[in-house]
Design an enzyme around this catalytic site. Structure first.
Site, PDB file in Angstrom:
ATOM      1  N   ASP A 135      -2.821  -1.412   9.910  1.00  0.00           N
ATOM      2  CA  ASP A 135      -2.950  -1.375   8.447  1.00  0.00           C
ATOM      3  C   ASP A 135      -3.658  -2.608   7.886  1.00  0.00           C
ATOM      4  OD1 ASP A 135      -1.648   1.046   8.248  1.00  0.00           O
ATOM      5  OD2 ASP A 135       0.318   0.159   7.831  1.00  0.00           O
ATOM      6  N   LYS A 138       0.850  -1.208   0.000  1.00  0.00           N
ATOM      7  CA  LYS A 138       0.000   0.000   0.000  1.00  0.00           C
ATOM      8  C   LYS A 138       0.876   1.246   0.000  1.00  0.00           C
ATOM      9  CE  LYS A 138       0.691   1.305   4.524  1.00  0.00           C
ATOM     10  NZ  LYS A 138       1.492   2.469   4.871  1.00  0.00           N
TER      11      LYS A 138
END
Ligand code: C5P
Length: 285
Positions: A135, A10
């Protein structure tokens, strides 16, 4: 049964650190996007047996401290199930880079296990993902999301199509905890305009997105690790629309309209000995 699942890295297109909570954790507001740079996670499930973890590519911890292993423990907690597991990770995402590599592997394990056992709905799986790390909920779904709270509040944002990214990993490794401590000492924090960024993404205006890229960790990380500041300067000197630090670093990325611009910037930076990855944005994990 054996499964293989891609575990994409990401990038944080924006990141604001908001409130420090009584337990020391911080609430965040961040636009995150998955990219084509990915690990592959293989998981073999047997009715019974021990658990093993192996890896290839970049080095990873091959024991119960690996987030992928922790994800499996969290998945089965209170389930009454204890099957045999073989986890194999083909590691391409550098660690301690702000690219969410460990979280991506953990999320891939959650996805595989829930496909196999169907124990939890999205909300229950997100709650378990949160126990593995802040996350991991985003990494479960991937694509483009506005992420708030400690990482558990996710809302859809228009994904970036036809953009090209160059990710550069300086040799330093950043400690997330140290960066949060340092940011607490800052008299003022830079604030990303999240709403304007989300609107620019909705309009598909890459130029505006490039201008609005902002990460509150960046000034602190550049002071603590001068190599990061140097990499960012070099990226900004290329033909990019904008360049920032991702997460708490140390990786940085630059946004380009077309692949060849990213490729030629990568060629120049590789000659300087920097680790470079050309990638595109993806719409799901
Ligand atoms: O999520 P991760 O384990 O990478 O976090 C490392 C450290 O960063 C935590 O122990 C905490 O000190 C800090 N942190 C925080 N607020 C968050 C996420 C992490 O203060 N939302």
């Amino acid at each position: 049964m054996s499964y293989r699942e891609a575990a994409p890295a990401k990038l944080n297109l924006s990141l604001n650190v908001l409130e420090r909570l009584p337990d020391g954790y911080h609430t965040l507001e961040s636009v995150m996007h998955t990219v084509s740079l990915h690990d592959d996670v293989d998981l073999a499930i047997t009715e019974e047996g021990d658990w093993q973890i192996s890896g290839e590519g970049l080095p990873i911890p091959l024991n119960e401290t690996n987030l992928a292993w922790k994800a499996a423990e969290i998945y089965f907690r209170d389930s009454g199930l204890r099957p045999g597991l073989r986890i194999h990770i083909h590691k391409r995402i550098p660690s301690q880079a702000g690219l969410g590599g460990g979280s991506a592997d953990a999320a891939a394990v959650f996805r595989i296990l829930n496909r196999h056992y169907e124990l939890y709905d999205d909300a229950q799986l997100t709650e378990r993902a949160m126990q593995a790390g802040s996350d991991v909920p985003f990494c479960l779904f991937g694509g483009a999301k506005l992420v708030r709270g400690r990482g558990e509040l996710l809302s859809d944002v228009s994904p970036l199509r036809q953009a090209s990214v160059l990710i550069v990993k300086p040799s330093c490794a950043c400690s997330t905890a140290a960066l949060f401590r340092a940011i607490d000492e800052e008299p003022e924090r830079s604030a990303a305009d999240t709403e304007a960024l989300c609107n620019a993404m909705k309009r598909g205006s890459l130029r505006d997105v490039g201008v609005l890229l902002q990460n509150a960790f960046e000034p602190v990380a550049c002071r603590m690790y001068p190599e990061i500041a140097e990499v960012l300067d070099q990226l900004k000197d290329s033909d990019c629309l904008g360049a920032i630090l991702t997460g708490s670093g140390s990786a940085c990325f630059a946004l380009y309209e077309k692949d060849p611009a990213a490729w030629s910037a990568a060629e120049i930076l590789r000659e300087k000995g920097l680790q470079c990855f050309c990638a595109s944005f993806t719409e799901t994990a």
